[in-house]
Design an enzyme around this catalytic site. Structure first.
Site, PDB file in Angstrom:
ATOM      1  N   GLY A 154       0.778  -1.225   0.000  1.00  0.00           N
ATOM      2  CA  GLY A 154       0.000   0.000   0.000  1.00  0.00           C
ATOM      3  C   GLY A 154       0.810   1.276   0.000  1.00  0.00           C
ATOM      4  O   GLY A 154       0.273   2.342   0.302  1.00  0.00           O
ATOM      5  N   LYS A 155       2.100   1.205  -0.318  1.00  0.00           N
ATOM      6  CA  LYS A 155       2.939   2.407  -0.294  1.00  0.00           C
ATOM      7  C   LYS A 155       3.396   2.823  -1.690  1.00  0.00           C
ATOM      8  O   LYS A 155       4.225   3.707  -1.842  1.00  0.00           O
ATOM      9  CB  LYS A 155       4.142   2.188   0.627  1.00  0.00           C
ATOM     10  N   SER A 188       5.287  -1.091  -5.498  1.00  0.00           N
ATOM     11  CA  SER A 188       5.131  -2.339  -6.255  1.00  0.00           C
ATOM     12  C   SER A 188       5.289  -3.592  -5.415  1.00  0.00           C
ATOM     13  O   SER A 188       5.980  -4.527  -5.803  1.00  0.00           O
ATOM     14  CB  SER A 188       6.104  -2.375  -7.445  1.00  0.00           C
ATOM     15  N   ALA A 231       3.892  -6.422  -7.605  1.00  0.00           N
ATOM     16  CA  ALA A 231       4.768  -6.850  -8.700  1.00  0.00           C
ATOM     17  C   ALA A 231       5.920  -7.694  -8.180  1.00  0.00           C
ATOM     18  O   ALA A 231       6.317  -8.684  -8.815  1.00  0.00           O
ATOM     19  CB  ALA A 231       5.306  -5.629  -9.447  1.00  0.00           C
ATOM     20  N   ASP A 276       6.071  -1.794 -13.456  1.00  0.00           N
ATOM     21  CA  ASP A 276       6.405  -2.340 -12.146  1.00  0.00           C
ATOM     22  C   ASP A 276       7.079  -3.696 -12.275  1.00  0.00           C
ATOM     23  O   ASP A 276       8.112  -3.970 -11.660  1.00  0.00           O
ATOM     24  CB  ASP A 276       5.145  -2.478 -11.286  1.00  0.00           C
TER      25      ASP A 276
END
Length: 980
Positions: free
Chosen positions: A634-635, A638, A641, A684
């Site tokens: 949530g930052k 990625s 990915a 990503d």
């Protein structure tokens, strides 16, 4: 009469009191525990007016007294259930808005008048927000009694499903701030809106009858095995079958409809059956977790087989308590629905519940409430009401912040995982010598090189310790995954920092991405089905079929508890086949989406579906996988990915597949687009798979052409600073901006065709200059990527034809489709078009300029120009609607330091910043001089941000190799040394 704290006896009350007790509309659990507190208040001789939407029998079945008054009013709706196991987050917010927000003024007026009319001495809330505000308006003290608060629950709903409802959470926190103190129940969630807290034991309803009496009334033999099915409403369309139960078992069903036909080994309970008596008379309980079921299971030592509830944020804390006292067994949802109950029920019978704590929380809480009403002050002498909001902020605080109002968050709240009893993943700062000596001592590396990466050493150390005594569920599950004497494949894939390019990737832009230090590790082992150690429920499925052993996929994900997802996933690999062919992407997406607590497995197991569909691979061996990611979720760096790339790479190398780095990334993008259902570009996955340490991967996303690696000059440094605001590629804002971008491209192509038609009405020839212009116009009429349109052409020919906004239905009527395979236009929604169209056109130009500046000669203007490009990108994101308060604040802090007198005197340090990735929160990329002063300024920004918001940002610094540069490890446990 009044209750004495340390005695079951009651003594004469000093005076008769009147309590107004508000009960939330979420489930029976609140009403049943309120009934127990109310019972003790009435025993002490007081009047209690219960304000509730629950049926009266919940209270009157245990309290027959003229001092009990029930007023049927619903003042909050709790969480709306899409079905028995799933919360509908957006519907919950919308229902709360209809129930408590729109009629708020009339509610407050009516409740204030009513409280004064009954001459209430104290208002108690479990845990209705507006009750606290109404009490304050009436000049009456109020107290809350609960194990969770709605600000905590709704904050996640707002971040995930309803940004336009964000004011709800702020209003709830403000309402709670009028409460004097909190009586906190065991199994509690973080509740930062309350400063003063008193902990009490479990609030549990008393027993009316003995186990023997209950069984006799139900006609159940003393030695029969009985499970109570307690779901508070069953999953729709679910049919109970005789074979669900082991031989000789009986299931008592709560909440069965009158029309529901049950098999002979299932028995309906009456609608008003007194559940505590039946729980105590049963051998175990099967149901969903709630405070009422957990507290009664613990109190009466009834093993609880539970099924996770989707988006029920209270659950992890109750589950942790349940398992701590050896009273819980988790059942996978599909095993519940398909009737594979036997292994879970048998496991439950081996538990030895050990809760020995108090169960008189109702009595203790009633005593505290009584003493408060008499005038005792349990709270510290602090400000009340809105002024206390500096200490009453909620999870997701950044969504509710009013302009100009800085608010503090309690430090402990930023690390809520401590409430779950878990520690953070191993730090890269761990002692490297001990880490590396540990893995070299335990494992023989048959292929590959650790490359001095401390996190890889720590991961291998974790593998070596899997067979030791473990306590957490995820590590217990992982302990049975591997045969350490056989080959295990280990892969590593980092997250990435979006330095330039961001959301322009799906429009074909040049992007510049840096692999970060934090990475995901995957350990994988191929095992012949006959030798695979299956988890008990998976073994039971195979036994039930009576077939020979078949290939099974088993996955353990470390860190699952921190994001309320199931730590394990397993399935028969044959479920990925549809006859002779692999299942379609659409079926696979629905398969993983059916249980959101295990949807995370789509990022990992989805690689198998993609390999089957794209490369025709068939999997005959079982597969065991352990996934451990240090890339924060949530930052915007990625995390998804990195999991996809590490998983795909592990599956590929373990099966001898030779896939190029570029193709590996493209396959991973298919996992995210088609299996997970997130409309991301490919940058990503490309950065995670193909990147190299301390270099920027330069890629043209048409669809994925790597054009080189750009060295970051020694005098320049890049950081990432986390805003604390949850970012999601799958979020509605990202998707709507993408749709607006593709709408803009369609409009430009349509306008180019119109201009061509006007220029060549009869197919006549033109001079050479005009022909060149016509050729250019023809390319724009068939524009494949928006970034292939230059800014000057856009401004000259198309800008005036692109509207600021358009309704989806209006667009479809005129243009039919926006030609994007991974998004769908909502006919009723209004989409921004102009800003999302402009962004990639200018961003592509900015990225090209940024790349040229990086490779140019060092000059005084180089850094300031690079920084200016970052700032331009940031404000373009904001114009698209992808900004956030937190990321804007961080960018402003960088500007403040950049333009400070000290920096100007010293020749500048930090020079630019921008939001990254999909936007709407996440991480800010900062660029500056590679010097000690810059580092000091980064830490100063960190502290200033914490002072303003209470959140201490995580700083991303450093880099590491991409998955394919790292390669893979093939390891095997070392044979023990023979000592003479």
């Amino acid at each position: 009469m009044r209750i004495e704290r340390d005695s079951d006896a009651v003594s004469a009350s000093r005076e008769h009191l009147v309590f107004a007790y508000y009960v939330t509309g979420h489930g029976f659990g609140h009403a049943t525990r309120v009934a127990e507190v109310v019972r003790h208040l009435i025993l002490a001789g007081h009047d209690v007016h219960v304000v509730t939407g629950a049926p009266e029998f919940v209270f009157t079945s245990d309290i027959q007294s003229p001092r009990l008054f029930i007023r049927k009013v619903l003042l909050d709706c709790g969480a709306v259930q899409a079905d028995a196991l799933t919360v509908d987050r957006l519907a919950s917010l919308e229902m709360y808005s209809e129930t408590a927000v729109k009629p708020r003024a009339s509610i407050l007026e009516k409740e204030t008048e009513w409280l004064n009319s009954i001459k209430a001495d104290l208002v108690v809330s479990d845990v209705v927000p507006v009750a606290c505000r109404a009490a304050a308006d009436a000049g009456i003290r109020s107290v809350c009694v609960t194990n969770f608060s709605w600000d905590f629950i709704y904050a996640e709903y707002v971040m995930a499903a309803g940004y336009h409802h964000r004011s709800i959470v702020w209003q709830i926190a403000e309402d709670y701030s009028h409460c004097e103190f909190l009586i906190r129940l065991p199994g509690y969630c973080p509740m930062p809106a309350f400063r003063d807290v008193i902990d009490v034991p479990l609030v549990v309803r008393r027993l009316h009858k003995s186990r023997k009496e209950v069984r006799k009334e139900l006609g159940v033999a003393d030695d029969a095995k009985v499970v109570i099915l307690n779901f508070g409403g069953q999953p729709s369309g679910w049919k109970l079958k005789e074979e669900f139960l082991p031989s000789g078992w009986l299931c008592l069903v709560c909440g069965a409809s009158d029309s529901q036909d049950l098999p002979p080994n299932f028995k309906k309970l009456a609608k008003n059956a007194y559940t505590p008596d039946i729980i105590a008379a049963s051998d175990c309980m099967l149901g969903k977790i709630g405070y009422g079921t957990v507290s009664e299971a613990l109190a009466y030592k009834c093993p609880f087989v539970f099924v996770r509830r989707d988006y029920f944020n209270e659950e992890p804390f109750l589950r942790n308590m349940l398992e701590h006292y050896q009273s819980g067994v988790e059942m996978i949802r599909r095993d519940l629905l398909t009737g594979h109950w036997k292994p879970y029920l048998e496991r439950a019978m081996t538990l030895k519940p050990c809760y020995e704590g108090g169960i008189n929380g109702g009595e203790v809480a009633a005593h505290i409430l009584q003493e408060t009403a008499f005038g005792k002050n349990y709270a510290s002498d602090k400000l009340s009401g809105a002024r206390r909001l500096r200490d009453a902020i909620v999870l997701g605080y950044q969504l509710q912040r009013a302009p100009g109002r800085d608010i503090a968050i309690p430090d402990w709240y930023a690390t809520a995982e401590n409430q779950l009893g878990h520690s953070s993943p191993p730090s890269l700062a761990d002692d490297e010598s001990s880490i590396f000596s540990s893995h070299s001592e335990h494992f023989e590396i048959l292929h590959g090189d650790v490359q001095g990466l401390p996190d890889t050493g720590a991961f291998l150390k974790t593998l070596s310790e899997l067979d030791e005594k473990l306590t957490t569920r995820e590590r217990k599950a992982a302990a049975s995954l591997f045969n350490l004497e056989e080959e295990i494949f280990v892969t590593r894939a980092p997250g990435r920092l979006d330095v330039m390019g961001g959301i322009a990737d799906y429009s074909g832009s040049l992007v510049l991405q840096m692999p970060i230090r934090e990475a995901c590790h995957v350990a994988l082992q191929r095992i012949h089905p006959s030798k695979h150690r299956l988890w008990k429920h998976a073994q039971a499925r195979q036994n039930a079929r009576g077939d020979k052993p078949t290939a099974v996929l088993q996955i353990v994900s470390f860190g699952s508890e921190l994001s309320n997802r199931g730590p394990t996933f397993d399935m028969d690999l044959s479920d990925f086949m549809d006859g002779e062919k692999p299942i379609s992407y659409e079926k696979a997406r629905k398969f993983f989406a059916q249980d959101p607590s295990q949807k995370w497995a789509a990022y990992i197991a989805g690689a198998i579906v993609v390999l089957m569909n794209e490369l025709g691979i068939r999997f005959e061996d079982s597969i065991s996988m352990l996934v451990s990611s240090a890339v924060p979720e949530g930052k915007g760096v990625s995390s998804s990915a990195s999991v996809e790339v590490a998983s795909m790479h592990a599956i590929a190398v373990a099966h001898g597949l030779n896939i190029s780095p570029r193709d590996l990334a493209l396959l991973c993008q298919k996992v995210e687009n088609h299996i997970v259902g997130a409309p991301c570009g490919v940058m990503d996955q490309m950065a995670s798979a193909c990147g190299e340490a301390n270099k920027l991967l330069a890629m043209i996303c048409q669809p994925a052409e790597i054009v080189g690696l750009v060295e970051i000059p020694n005098h320049i440094r890049v950081w990432g600073i986390d805003s604390g605001i949850k970012h999601s590629v799958g979020g509605a804002d990202y998707g709507s901006v993408r749709i607006g971008t593709f709408m803009g491209r369609k409009m430009i192509k349509s306008r180019a065709r119109e201009i061509l038609a006007e220029t060549l009405p009869d197919g006549s020839n033109h001079d050479e200059v005009e022909n060149d212009d016509i050729e250019l116009m023809s390319k724009e009429a068939s524009l494949d990527y928006l970034c292939n349109l230059s800014p000057h052409r856009y401004e000259a020919l198309y800008a005036k034809n692109i509207p600021e906004h358009i309704v989806g239905g209006t667009f479809l009527e005129k243009f039919a489709d926006h030609n994007d395979l991974v998004t769908v236009i909502d006919e009723k929604r209004t989409y921004a078009v102009k800003a999302p169209t402009i962004h990639p056109i200018y961003e592509n130009f900015r990225v090209k300029t940024f790349k040229a500046l990086l490779t140019s000669a060092t000059s005084a203007d180089q850094l300031s120009a690079l920084g200016e490009l970052l700032y331009q990108c940031h404000y373009s994101y904001s114009a698209c609607g992808l900004g956030s308060d937190g990321t804007d604040r961080l960018v402003q802090l960088v500007q403040d330091l950049q333009h400070s007198a000290t920096s100007i005197i010293e020749g500048g340090t930090l020079c630019g910043a921008k939001i990254t990735g999909g936007g709407s929160g996440g991480t800010v990329c900062v660029i500056g001089r590679n010097c000690l002063k810059s580092n000091q300024q980064i830490f100063e920004i960190q502290q200033r941000y914490k002072k303003a918001t209470g959140y201490l940002p995580y700083i991303f610094e450093g880099s590491s190799p991409g998955a394919c540069k790292f390669g893979y490890l093939k390891i095997r446990r070392r044979a023990p040394l023979n000592h003479c």
